[in-house]
Design a protein around this motif. Sequence first.
Motif, PDB file in Angstrom:
ATOM      1  N   GLU A   1      -7.998  -5.424   2.700  1.00  0.00           N
ATOM      2  CA  GLU A   1      -7.857  -4.001   2.391  1.00  0.00           C
ATOM      3  C   GLU A   1      -6.581  -3.433   3.011  1.00  0.00           C
ATOM      4  OE1 GLU A   1      -8.811  -0.366   0.730  1.00  0.00           O
ATOM      5  OE2 GLU A   1      -9.678  -2.361   0.395  1.00  0.00           O
ATOM      6  N   ARG A   2      -6.309  -3.838   4.229  1.00  0.00           N
ATOM      7  CA  ARG A   2      -5.076  -3.376   4.870  1.00  0.00           C
ATOM      8  C   ARG A   2      -3.839  -3.899   4.149  1.00  0.00           C
ATOM      9  NH1 ARG A   2      -6.534  -4.041  11.348  1.00  0.00           N
ATOM     10  NH2 ARG A   2      -8.030  -2.299  11.454  1.00  0.00           N
ATOM     11  N   GLU A   3      -3.888  -5.195   3.747  1.00  0.00           N
ATOM     12  CA  GLU A   3      -2.758  -5.742   3.002  1.00  0.00           C
ATOM     13  C   GLU A   3      -2.570  -5.008   1.680  1.00  0.00           C
ATOM     14  OE1 GLU A   3      -3.400  -9.866   2.570  1.00  0.00           O
ATOM     15  OE2 GLU A   3      -2.999 -10.369   4.686  1.00  0.00           O
ATOM     16  N   ARG A   4      -3.707  -4.710   0.992  1.00  0.00           N
ATOM     17  CA  ARG A   4      -3.610  -3.965  -0.261  1.00  0.00           C
ATOM     18  C   ARG A   4      -3.016  -2.577  -0.021  1.00  0.00           C
ATOM     19  NH1 ARG A   4      -6.253  -0.194  -2.847  1.00  0.00           N
ATOM     20  NH2 ARG A   4      -7.777  -0.030  -1.180  1.00  0.00           N
ATOM     21  N   ALA A   5      -3.488  -1.923   1.049  1.00  0.00           N
ATOM     22  CA  ALA A   5      -2.945  -0.596   1.367  1.00  0.00           C
ATOM     23  C   ALA A   5      -1.446  -0.671   1.669  1.00  0.00           C
ATOM     24  CB  ALA A   5      -3.709   0.005   2.551  1.00  0.00           C
ATOM     25  N   ILE A   6      -1.065  -1.734   2.391  1.00  0.00           N
ATOM     26  CA  ILE A   6       0.360  -1.907   2.701  1.00  0.00           C
ATOM     27  C   ILE A   6       1.164  -2.143   1.429  1.00  0.00           C
ATOM     28  CG2 ILE A   6       2.013  -3.419   3.857  1.00  0.00           C
ATOM     29  CD1 ILE A   6      -0.089  -3.834   6.054  1.00  0.00           C
ATOM     30  N   ALA A   7       0.614  -3.008   0.518  1.00  0.00           N
ATOM     31  CA  ALA A   7       1.316  -3.279  -0.740  1.00  0.00           C
ATOM     32  C   ALA A   7       1.428  -2.007  -1.582  1.00  0.00           C
ATOM     33  CB  ALA A   7       0.592  -4.377  -1.519  1.00  0.00           C
ATOM     34  N   GLU A   8       0.308  -1.230  -1.638  1.00  0.00           N
ATOM     35  CA  GLU A   8       0.360   0.022  -2.381  1.00  0.00           C
ATOM     36  C   GLU A   8       1.357   0.993  -1.756  1.00  0.00           C
ATOM     37  OE1 GLU A   8      -3.571   1.555  -2.579  1.00  0.00           O
ATOM     38  OE2 GLU A   8      -4.256   0.123  -4.107  1.00  0.00           O
ATOM     39  N   ASN A   9       1.381   1.012  -0.470  1.00  0.00           N
ATOM     40  CA  ASN A   9       2.339   1.888   0.204  1.00  0.00           C
ATOM     41  C   ASN A   9       3.776   1.465  -0.092  1.00  0.00           C
ATOM     42  OD1 ASN A   9       3.346   3.874   1.820  1.00  0.00           O
ATOM     43  ND2 ASN A   9       2.973   2.797   3.731  1.00  0.00           N
ATOM     44  N   GLU A  10       4.025   0.142  -0.051  1.00  0.00           N
ATOM     45  CA  GLU A  10       5.359  -0.347  -0.389  1.00  0.00           C
ATOM     46  C   GLU A  10       5.714  -0.018  -1.841  1.00  0.00           C
ATOM     47  OE1 GLU A  10       5.351  -4.459   0.466  1.00  0.00           O
ATOM     48  OE2 GLU A  10       5.521  -4.212   2.668  1.00  0.00           O
ATOM     49  N   LEU A  11       4.720  -0.214  -2.769  1.00  0.00           N
ATOM     50  CA  LEU A  11       4.978   0.094  -4.174  1.00  0.00           C
ATOM     51  C   LEU A  11       5.262   1.584  -4.362  1.00  0.00           C
ATOM     52  CD1 LEU A  11       5.097  -0.878  -7.086  1.00  0.00           C
ATOM     53  CD2 LEU A  11       2.619  -0.529  -7.240  1.00  0.00           C
ATOM     54  N   ALA A  12       4.447   2.421  -3.684  1.00  0.00           N
ATOM     55  CA  ALA A  12       4.690   3.866  -3.772  1.00  0.00           C
ATOM     56  C   ALA A  12       6.067   4.224  -3.230  1.00  0.00           C
ATOM     57  CB  ALA A  12       3.591   4.612  -3.014  1.00  0.00           C
TER      58      ALA A  12
END
Length: 334
Positions: free
Chosen positions: A206-217
Motif C-alpha cells: 500500500e505504501r509503495e502504491r501510494a508512493i507510485a501514485e504520488n510520483e505519477l501525480a
Amino acid sequence: MATIKRYPFARHLRTAPTSHVLHLHAGRLRHDGAGLAFWFRPLSAVISEIPVDDRELPLVAHARTADFQDVAVQVTVSFRFEDPTLVAGRLDFAIDPDTGRWTGNPLEQVAHLLSELATGQVMDALAGMTVLEAVTSGGGALRRLVTEGLLADERLASTGIQVLGARIGSVRAEADMERFLQTPAREQAQGEADKSTFERRALAVERERAIAENELANRIELALREQQLVSQDGANARTRASEAAAAALIEANAAAERQGLLAEANAHSTRIVGEAEGAAEAARLAAYAGVDRDVLAALAMRELAGNLPSIGNLTVTPDLVTGALAGLVGSKGA
C-alpha cells in the motif's frame, strides 16, 4: 549454631538472637530463651537449640492429574518453629556440649515431614484438574489449596511448626505432553506471526502504491506546468512578435513619412530653386534681348574661355586665321 568455649570443668555457651536454647540440668529447666549466653557443666547439662527464624524448603512434588498425566510441581514452603519448647519435645534438637553441633539431623526430619505433607496436598489438588488446567492455571489456585491444606494439618500444629505459606514455581508436564500442549499455542503464535507478516507486506504494498501514485501525480503536475509554461512561452513569443511587428510598422510608417516629407521638401526646394533659376535665366535673356549679335558672340567666347582648361601654348595657323577673319567679315556685311 551455638558457640561454645571450653574451660576446665565448665563451658560457656552463646547463641544468636534467631536461636532458642533450652538448658536442662538434672531434669530441671535452667535456661529458656533466644540469644542467651550462660555457663554450664557439660556432664550434667542437656541443651537443645531450635532456630526461630523463617525458613524455606524447596521441593519438587510429582502428582497425577484427572486425565492420568504425570505432572511435576516446583513448590517452596515457608515455615518457622512457633513453639520451641513443643518442638524440642517432639524432635531431637539436642546439641553436643563440646562442639555446639546437633547430635542428630532435626532439620532433615522437618524437611522430610514438610515434603511429604506438601506432596500430599499437591496430589489432592491436582486429582481434580486436567493436565491443561494444571499447566494453564498459573499456580494461583494450586498455591491456595496447598497453603490451606498445610495450615490445617494437625501434625504440624502438634509439632510446633507454623507454615507461613507456599509458592508454586512451575507446573510442568512430561516432555511429550508439553510439546502436545504447546502445539496449539505455537500454531496460534505462528498464525499471528504470519498475519503480522501479511499485514506488514500489505502495508508495504500500500505504501509503495501510494508512493507510485504520488510520483505519477507529481509527474502529471509537472507535465501540466510544463504545458502551461510552453503555452505561456508561445504567448509571450507571439506578443513579442506582434509588438516587434507593430514597432517595425510604426518605424516604417515614420520612415516613409519622413522620406515623403523630405521628398516634398526637396521637390519644393528644387521647384523654388528652378523657379529662381528660371526667373534669373529669363531676366538674363531679357537683358540680352537688345544686345548686338557680335556682343553676344564675344560674351559667348568669353564664357567659353572661362570654362576651357588652361592653355600653355597656342599655335595659330593661317587656316585658322583665314577662317576667323572670313567669319568676321561675313558677319559685318550682314
